[in-house]
Design a protein around this motif. Structure first.
Motif, PDB file in Angstrom:
ATOM      1  N   ILE A 136       0.883  11.320 -24.743  1.00  0.00           N
ATOM      2  CA  ILE A 136       1.965  12.303 -24.563  1.00  0.00           C
ATOM      3  C   ILE A 136       3.126  11.702 -23.779  1.00  0.00           C
ATOM      4  N   VAL A 137       2.830  10.919 -22.737  1.00  0.00           N
ATOM      5  CA  VAL A 137       3.911  10.291 -21.977  1.00  0.00           C
ATOM      6  C   VAL A 137       4.665   9.284 -22.846  1.00  0.00           C
ATOM      7  N   CYS A 138       3.945   8.529 -23.672  1.00  0.00           N
ATOM      8  CA  CYS A 138       4.606   7.571 -24.565  1.00  0.00           C
ATOM      9  C   CYS A 138       5.488   8.286 -25.591  1.00  0.00           C
ATOM     10  N   ALA A 139       4.957   9.365 -26.174  1.00  0.00           N
ATOM     11  CA  ALA A 139       5.750  10.134 -27.141  1.00  0.00           C
ATOM     12  C   ALA A 139       6.969  10.737 -26.467  1.00  0.00           C
ATOM     13  N   LEU A 140       6.808  11.198 -25.229  1.00  0.00           N
ATOM     14  CA  LEU A 140       7.938  11.743 -24.493  1.00  0.00           C
ATOM     15  C   LEU A 140       8.975  10.667 -24.202  1.00  0.00           C
ATOM     16  N   GLY A 141       8.510   9.435 -23.962  1.00  0.00           N
ATOM     17  CA  GLY A 141       9.434   8.328 -23.753  1.00  0.00           C
ATOM     18  C   GLY A 141      10.271   8.052 -24.988  1.00  0.00           C
ATOM     19  N   VAL A 142       9.639   8.073 -26.163  1.00  0.00           N
ATOM     20  CA  VAL A 142      10.387   7.891 -27.410  1.00  0.00           C
ATOM     21  C   VAL A 142      11.384   9.035 -27.595  1.00  0.00           C
ATOM     22  N   LEU A 143      10.931  10.262 -27.317  1.00  0.00           N
ATOM     23  CA  LEU A 143      11.814  11.417 -27.417  1.00  0.00           C
ATOM     24  C   LEU A 143      13.024  11.253 -26.498  1.00  0.00           C
ATOM     25  N   ALA A 144      12.779  10.760 -25.275  1.00  0.00           N
ATOM     26  CA  ALA A 144      13.875  10.584 -24.320  1.00  0.00           C
ATOM     27  C   ALA A 144      14.871   9.536 -24.800  1.00  0.00           C
ATOM     28  N   LEU A 145      14.372   8.445 -25.363  1.00  0.00           N
ATOM     29  CA  LEU A 145      15.268   7.412 -25.884  1.00  0.00           C
ATOM     30  C   LEU A 145      16.120   7.952 -27.033  1.00  0.00           C
ATOM     31  N   ALA A 146      15.499   8.724 -27.914  1.00  0.00           N
ATOM     32  CA  ALA A 146      16.247   9.327 -29.015  1.00  0.00           C
ATOM     33  C   ALA A 146      17.281  10.310 -28.480  1.00  0.00           C
ATOM     34  N   ARG A 147      16.915  11.027 -27.442  1.00  0.00           N
ATOM     35  CA  ARG A 147      17.856  11.972 -26.834  1.00  0.00           C
ATOM     36  C   ARG A 147      19.056  11.240 -26.242  1.00  0.00           C
ATOM     37  N   SER A 148      18.819  10.034 -25.721  1.00  0.00           N
ATOM     38  CA  SER A 148      19.926   9.277 -25.144  1.00  0.00           C
ATOM     39  C   SER A 148      20.968   8.940 -26.211  1.00  0.00           C
ATOM     40  N   VAL A 149      20.504   8.663 -27.427  1.00  0.00           N
ATOM     41  CA  VAL A 149      21.429   8.398 -28.533  1.00  0.00           C
ATOM     42  C   VAL A 149      22.241   9.657 -28.855  1.00  0.00           C
ATOM     43  N   CYS A 150      21.562  10.791 -28.871  1.00  0.00           N
ATOM     44  CA  CYS A 150      22.253  12.055 -29.147  1.00  0.00           C
ATOM     45  C   CYS A 150      23.268  12.370 -28.056  1.00  0.00           C
TER      46      CYS A 150
END
Length: 436
Positions: A136-150
């Motif tokens: 879950i923490v790893c998936a959240l990290g990917v989500l956060a990186l994608a959010r940074s692009v947005c």
């Protein structure tokens, strides 16, 4: 939805009766503004609802607890989510400028967030303990990186597709619409009328769908091609972006004001801890109320803050900082009087702080977009967000302060930061009055 219906919705939300206001967007984009305005509201409303459904401070923390994950993973949720969404932006902004139409980057980022949310749901269904925590923490990290692009592309697209006098209204309306759904979700969590685990899992899957829907909607924006220079070397661009601090005094002051106002983001968990006095069950009840208070404050204030920001984002930041200071001082006062644990005490001050938080979010976003030009907007956004990301990461030190000096001391420090932000915001220019 027909163009006539879009025009009516646009005029109703913006109170625009005589002609269209196209202050600083290309003339060719003026006729597309009603459709783009509504598309921004729909896309942003979907992603804001999704954000509320997977809130790391509340929902994911509870989820990992129920899955038996070690405390270390729970402690990583907020730093990974907040810093991961902000810190990479200084390095990615230059590369993203190579895209003449940056809506595609935002759409891809939103889609990746949706897939990440779905991964979190699957991990919760099939994994337990450390495995669930790590996944879950790893998936959240990917989500956060994608959010940074947005995040780094959104303000740039907004600046090209919606006029200066309408941007705060668009983002404020989206926040208000999202709040309705988050309130329903928060009520289910707080009351326990439905078993919480199925509600949380369903919320994660709905969030995934909303991010995917937002990706599709955003791709339909009519965006004019923009400048692509400045996107060569990410590291060089990062150093150049830091150089903007030396050139622009208003940018320095804005980042100082915004940096001090991270107090509104950091304070809620400490307020809940102070009001719950260590009772785990009551603490989660307080967190459930926090979800409702946050969404309720957004529903009641976001549209108003957005409209005010279109008139003066500087004043919105000042008013928000004053409100945050009052809310935090009131928290300490109620605690000293033994009233914070009353049934109305904690919800009241949380609601007040969240009103201020919504003003901070809308005021800072509108001010940054309007103070920058089309050529500097992406760089200003990335620089500001990266610095704030560093400050948020450093905000973990408040946990140490709370452990050794006590939670009231932390809240006092955060109140002082809010008060200092009033002084910093007073020196900002009225960017809505300037002509680009």
């Amino acid at each position: 939805m027909s163009d006539t219906t879009l025009d009516k919705a646009y005029r109703m939300l913006t109170s625009e009766d005589e002609g269209r206001v196209c202050k600083d967007i290309p003339e060719s984009a003026c006729n597309d503004q009603p459709r783009n305005f509504v598309t921004h509201i729909a896309s942003l409303g979907a992603t804001k609802t999704a954000d509320g459904l997977i809130d790391p401070k509340l929902v994911l923390s509870w989820l990992l607890t129920q899955l038996g994950a070690p405390a270390v993973f729970i402690g990583l949720l907020v730093p990974v989510r907040e810093s991961g969404a902000l810190l990479p932006q200084l390095l990615t902004a230059a590369s993203l400028r190579r895209l003449s139409k940056r809506k595609w980057a935002w759409s891809v980022g939103s889609a990746v967030q949706g897939l990440s949310a779905a991964s979190i749901a699957l991990a919760a269904i099939f994994l337990k303990g450390s495995a669930a925590g790590l996944a879950i923490v790893c998936a959240l990290g990917v989500l956060a990186l994608a959010r940074s692009v947005c995040s780094v592309t959104y303000k740039d697209v907004l600046g090209k597709t919606v006029s200066k006098a309408r941007r705060g209204t668009a983002t404020g309306t989206a926040s208000s619409l999202a709040a309705v759904f988050v309130i329903i979700f928060g009520a289910l969590l707080a009351t326990g009328a439905v078993p919480r685990m199925p509600v949380v899992l369903a919320g994660l899957l709905v969030a995934a769908g909303l991010w995917l829907l937002a990706a599709i909607l955003f791709s339909t924006l009519q965006e004019e091609a923009g400048a692509t220079e400045g996107g060569a070397n990410p590291l060089n661009a990062a150093l150049e972006n830091f150089g903007l601090l030396a050139k622009d005094a208003q940018l320095r002051r804005f980042i100082a004001a915004r940096g001090l106002l991270i107090s509104t983001a950091l304070a809620p968990p400490f307020m809940v801890a102070l009001g719950s006095e260590g009772d785990t069950e009551n603490a989660f009840g307080g967190l459930g109320l926090l979800v409702i208070a946050s969404a309720g404050a957004s529903l009641l204030s976001s549209y108003v803050w957005g409209r005010l920001a279109d008139r003066s984002s500087r004043k919105v930041l000042i008013f928000s900082a004053v409100a945050a200071t009052i809310a935090l001082v009131a928290t300490l006062s109620l605690n000293a009087a033994g009233l914070l644990s009353a049934i109305w005490g904690l919800p009241a001050v949380i609601f007040a702080l969240m009103l201020a938080y919504q003003g901070v979010r809308l005021g800072r976003s509108t001010h940054l977009v309007d103070m920058a030009t089309q050529d500097t907007r992406a760089a200003y956004t990335a620089l500001s967000n990266t610095i704030i990301g560093l400050l948020l990461a450093a905000g973990g030190a408040f946990s140490l302060i709370a452990e050794y000096a006590g939670v009231p001391v932390v809240i006092g420090v955060l109140a002082a930061m809010s008060a200092l932000s009033v002084l910093a915001s007073l020196g900002l220019k009225e960017v809505q009055e300037s002509e680009d």
